[in-house]
Design a protein around this motif. Structure first.
Motif, PDB file in Angstrom:
ATOM      1  N   SER A  57       0.830  -1.212   0.000  1.00 17.12           N
ATOM      2  CA  SER A  57       0.000   0.000   0.000  1.00 17.12           C
ATOM      3  C   SER A  57       0.862   1.259   0.000  1.00 17.12           C
ATOM      4  O   SER A  57       0.555   2.238  -0.692  1.00 17.12           O
ATOM      5  CB  SER A  57      -0.919   0.000   1.228  1.00 17.12           C
ATOM      6  OG  SER A  57      -1.791  -1.103   1.211  1.00 17.12           O
ATOM      7  N   VAL A  92       2.346   1.915  -3.441  1.00 19.03           N
ATOM      8  CA  VAL A  92       1.317   2.418  -4.359  1.00 19.03           C
ATOM      9  C   VAL A  92       1.088   3.910  -4.104  1.00 19.03           C
ATOM     10  O   VAL A  92       0.962   4.708  -5.041  1.00 19.03           O
ATOM     11  CB  VAL A  92       0.006   1.638  -4.198  1.00 19.03           C
ATOM     12  CG1 VAL A  92      -1.126   2.318  -4.974  1.00 19.03           C
ATOM     13  CG2 VAL A  92       0.179   0.200  -4.681  1.00 19.03           C
ATOM     14  N   THR A 109       1.807   7.031  -6.656  1.00 19.76           N
ATOM     15  CA  THR A 109       0.812   8.078  -6.908  1.00 19.76           C
ATOM     16  C   THR A 109       1.411   9.460  -6.686  1.00 19.76           C
ATOM     17  O   THR A 109       1.199  10.383  -7.487  1.00 19.76           O
ATOM     18  CB  THR A 109      -0.408   7.884  -5.980  1.00 19.76           C
ATOM     19  OG1 THR A 109      -0.946   6.575  -6.176  1.00 19.76           O
ATOM     20  CG2 THR A 109      -1.481   8.922  -6.279  1.00 19.76           C
ATOM     21  N   SER A 141       2.121  12.149  -9.662  1.00 19.18           N
ATOM     22  CA  SER A 141       1.383  13.418  -9.616  1.00 19.18           C
ATOM     23  C   SER A 141       2.338  14.609  -9.684  1.00 19.18           C
ATOM     24  O   SER A 141       2.038  15.624 -10.310  1.00 19.18           O
ATOM     25  CB  SER A 141       0.537  13.493  -8.348  1.00 19.18           C
ATOM     26  OG  SER A 141       1.345  13.576  -7.186  1.00 19.18           O
ATOM     27  N   LEU A 156      -2.089  10.971 -13.023  1.00 19.50           N
ATOM     28  CA  LEU A 156      -2.970  10.245 -12.110  1.00 19.50           C
ATOM     29  C   LEU A 156      -4.115   9.577 -12.867  1.00 19.50           C
ATOM     30  O   LEU A 156      -4.561   8.485 -12.497  1.00 19.50           O
ATOM     31  CB  LEU A 156      -3.528  11.196 -11.049  1.00 19.50           C
ATOM     32  CG  LEU A 156      -2.515  11.720 -10.029  1.00 19.50           C
ATOM     33  CD1 LEU A 156      -3.203  12.663  -9.041  1.00 19.50           C
ATOM     34  CD2 LEU A 156      -1.868  10.559  -9.265  1.00 19.50           C
ATOM     35  N   ALA A 157      -4.579  10.231 -13.923  1.00 20.55           N
ATOM     36  CA  ALA A 157      -5.642   9.645 -14.743  1.00 20.55           C
ATOM     37  C   ALA A 157      -5.175   8.345 -15.385  1.00 20.55           C
ATOM     38  O   ALA A 157      -5.894   7.334 -15.380  1.00 20.55           O
ATOM     39  CB  ALA A 157      -6.095  10.635 -15.808  1.00 20.55           C
ATOM     40  N   LEU A 203      -2.738   6.417 -14.303  1.00 18.67           N
ATOM     41  CA  LEU A 203      -2.558   5.447 -13.232  1.00 18.67           C
ATOM     42  C   LEU A 203      -3.885   4.834 -12.823  1.00 18.67           C
ATOM     43  O   LEU A 203      -3.992   3.616 -12.622  1.00 18.67           O
ATOM     44  CB  LEU A 203      -1.889   6.115 -12.024  1.00 18.67           C
ATOM     45  CG  LEU A 203      -1.521   5.203 -10.848  1.00 18.67           C
ATOM     46  CD1 LEU A 203      -0.539   4.127 -11.289  1.00 18.67           C
ATOM     47  CD2 LEU A 203      -0.935   6.020  -9.705  1.00 18.67           C
ATOM     48  N   ASN A 204      -4.918   5.655 -12.710  1.00 21.48           N
ATOM     49  CA  ASN A 204      -6.233   5.143 -12.326  1.00 21.48           C
ATOM     50  C   ASN A 204      -6.832   4.248 -13.408  1.00 21.48           C
ATOM     51  O   ASN A 204      -7.558   3.300 -13.099  1.00 21.48           O
ATOM     52  CB  ASN A 204      -7.185   6.306 -12.038  1.00 21.48           C
ATOM     53  CG  ASN A 204      -6.905   6.951 -10.693  1.00 21.48           C
ATOM     54  OD1 ASN A 204      -6.551   6.271  -9.742  1.00 21.48           O
ATOM     55  ND2 ASN A 204      -7.052   8.259 -10.612  1.00 21.48           N
ATOM     56  N   LEU A 205      -6.527   4.539 -14.667  1.00 26.93           N
ATOM     57  CA  LEU A 205      -7.021   3.693 -15.757  1.00 26.93           C
ATOM     58  C   LEU A 205      -6.375   2.311 -15.730  1.00 26.93           C
ATOM     59  O   LEU A 205      -7.022   1.308 -16.056  1.00 26.93           O
ATOM     60  CB  LEU A 205      -6.755   4.358 -17.108  1.00 26.93           C
ATOM     61  CG  LEU A 205      -7.622   5.575 -17.461  1.00 26.93           C
ATOM     62  CD1 LEU A 205      -7.141   6.207 -18.759  1.00 26.93           C
ATOM     63  CD2 LEU A 205      -9.088   5.175 -17.577  1.00 26.93           C
ATOM     64  N   LEU A 251      -5.137   0.794 -13.028  1.00 22.78           N
ATOM     65  CA  LEU A 251      -5.336   0.080 -11.761  1.00 22.78           C
ATOM     66  C   LEU A 251      -6.223  -1.159 -11.896  1.00 22.78           C
ATOM     67  O   LEU A 251      -5.935  -2.191 -11.266  1.00 22.78           O
ATOM     68  CB  LEU A 251      -5.906   1.031 -10.701  1.00 22.78           C
ATOM     69  CG  LEU A 251      -4.881   1.954 -10.031  1.00 22.78           C
ATOM     70  CD1 LEU A 251      -5.569   2.881  -9.034  1.00 22.78           C
ATOM     71  CD2 LEU A 251      -3.794   1.143  -9.327  1.00 22.78           C
ATOM     72  N   PRO A 252      -7.306  -1.125 -12.682  1.00 23.65           N
ATOM     73  CA  PRO A 252      -8.083  -2.368 -12.839  1.00 23.65           C
ATOM     74  C   PRO A 252      -7.266  -3.501 -13.455  1.00 23.65           C
ATOM     75  O   PRO A 252      -7.463  -4.675 -13.121  1.00 23.65           O
ATOM     76  CB  PRO A 252      -9.236  -1.940 -13.765  1.00 23.65           C
ATOM     77  CG  PRO A 252      -9.373  -0.480 -13.550  1.00 23.65           C
ATOM     78  CD  PRO A 252      -7.971   0.021 -13.333  1.00 23.65           C
ATOM     79  N   TYR A 302      -3.961  -3.811 -13.084  1.00 23.54           N
ATOM     80  CA  TYR A 302      -3.159  -4.254 -11.941  1.00 23.54           C
ATOM     81  C   TYR A 302      -3.947  -5.257 -11.110  1.00 23.54           C
ATOM     82  O   TYR A 302      -3.450  -6.320 -10.733  1.00 23.54           O
ATOM     83  CB  TYR A 302      -2.837  -3.064 -11.028  1.00 23.54           C
ATOM     84  CG  TYR A 302      -1.573  -2.309 -11.327  1.00 23.54           C
ATOM     85  CD1 TYR A 302      -0.347  -2.953 -11.445  1.00 23.54           C
ATOM     86  CD2 TYR A 302      -1.589  -0.922 -11.431  1.00 23.54           C
ATOM     87  CE1 TYR A 302       0.808  -2.237 -11.682  1.00 23.54           C
ATOM     88  CE2 TYR A 302      -0.434  -0.191 -11.668  1.00 23.54           C
ATOM     89  CZ  TYR A 302       0.759  -0.853 -11.797  1.00 23.54           C
ATOM     90  OH  TYR A 302       1.900  -0.152 -12.025  1.00 23.54           O
TER      91      TYR A 302
END
Length: 224
Positions: A20, A23, A27, A31, A39-40, A42-44, A46-47, A49
């Motif tokens: 954690s 990660v 982030t 950023s 960040l966008a 990275l968030n895309l 993550l699923p 991952y």
């Protein structure tokens, strides 16, 4: 028994906290380097991952559990580790091919526009190509843990997390690799963890066998 149980639980929780933390470090550095767009991306990813880690955990932890049960019954367990690594690599092949040939399309499918695709292409490529390491990592840590070496599994996971945090910064800023540097540090992280776990597998306390057995799709659910 309670003391042993507490030890295993505590060290497993420590491993999860380490993951954690890295990660969060990912982030933060992303950023700082590329702001909201980074960040966008990275968030895309993550699923993806999550899917990679879920499959790796299913194979690695499931195999290690069957190894422990079979060993307690006095059955032959010489092939479980190699089978687990083999299946991790085989299942990782589609992810690798996507990373090599169509990372742009993968990002577009996840919802990225042209700008985000340009920013995150190499990051996604590195992560997907490194899928065998991410998946096999669960085999190395789970078998070490179930073979009486939870401390080494914990140290391995924490060492990988620390490496990731430090080299995120080094690769992204002093070396100048930017977003790709974050992907490279993350890709090397499981290699560090597996290398530490190898200390147990090379020791006299190791009971894990490394015998080859031909993979069978029919027996894949049992990874045996």
């Amino acid at each position: 028994m309670l003391k042993r149980f507490t030890k295993y639980v505590t060290q497993s929780v420590a491993e999860m906290i380490g993951i954690s933390v890295y990660v969060l470090a990912d982030t933060f550095f992303i950023s700082v380097y590329s702001g909201a767009d980074g960040l966008a991306v990275l968030n895309l990813i993550l699923p993806v991952y999550g899917l990679i880690y879920a499959i790796g955990a299913m194979i690695g932890i499931g195999s290690a559990t069957r190894y422990a049960i079979s060993r307690a019954k006095g059955e032959n367990t010489e092939h479980y580790f190699v089978q687990s690594v083999t299946w991790s690599i085989l299942v990782a092949v589609p992810f690798m091919l996507i990373g090599i040939f169509i990372p742009d399309k993968a990002l577009a499918l996840l919802g990225a526009d042209a700008g985000l695709i340009g920013l995150g292409r190499n990051y996604v490529r590195i992560i997907l190509i490194a899928t065998p390491f991410f998946m096999s990592n669960y085999t190395f840590t789970a078998f070490a843990r179930n073979d009486g070496a939870p401390s080494i599994a914990m140290i391995g996971s924490i060492s990988g997390s620390i490496f990731n945090i430090i080299f995120d910064y080094i690769f992204m800023f002093p070396v100048g690799l930017g977003f790709s540097g974050a992907g490279l540090a993350t890709a090397i992280c499981p290699i560090v963890t597996m290398s530490v776990c190898t200390i147990h597998y090379r020791s006299s306390r190791n009971h894990v066998g490394f015998h080859w057995k031909k993979p069978s799709f029919r027996r894949f659910p049992a990874v045996s």
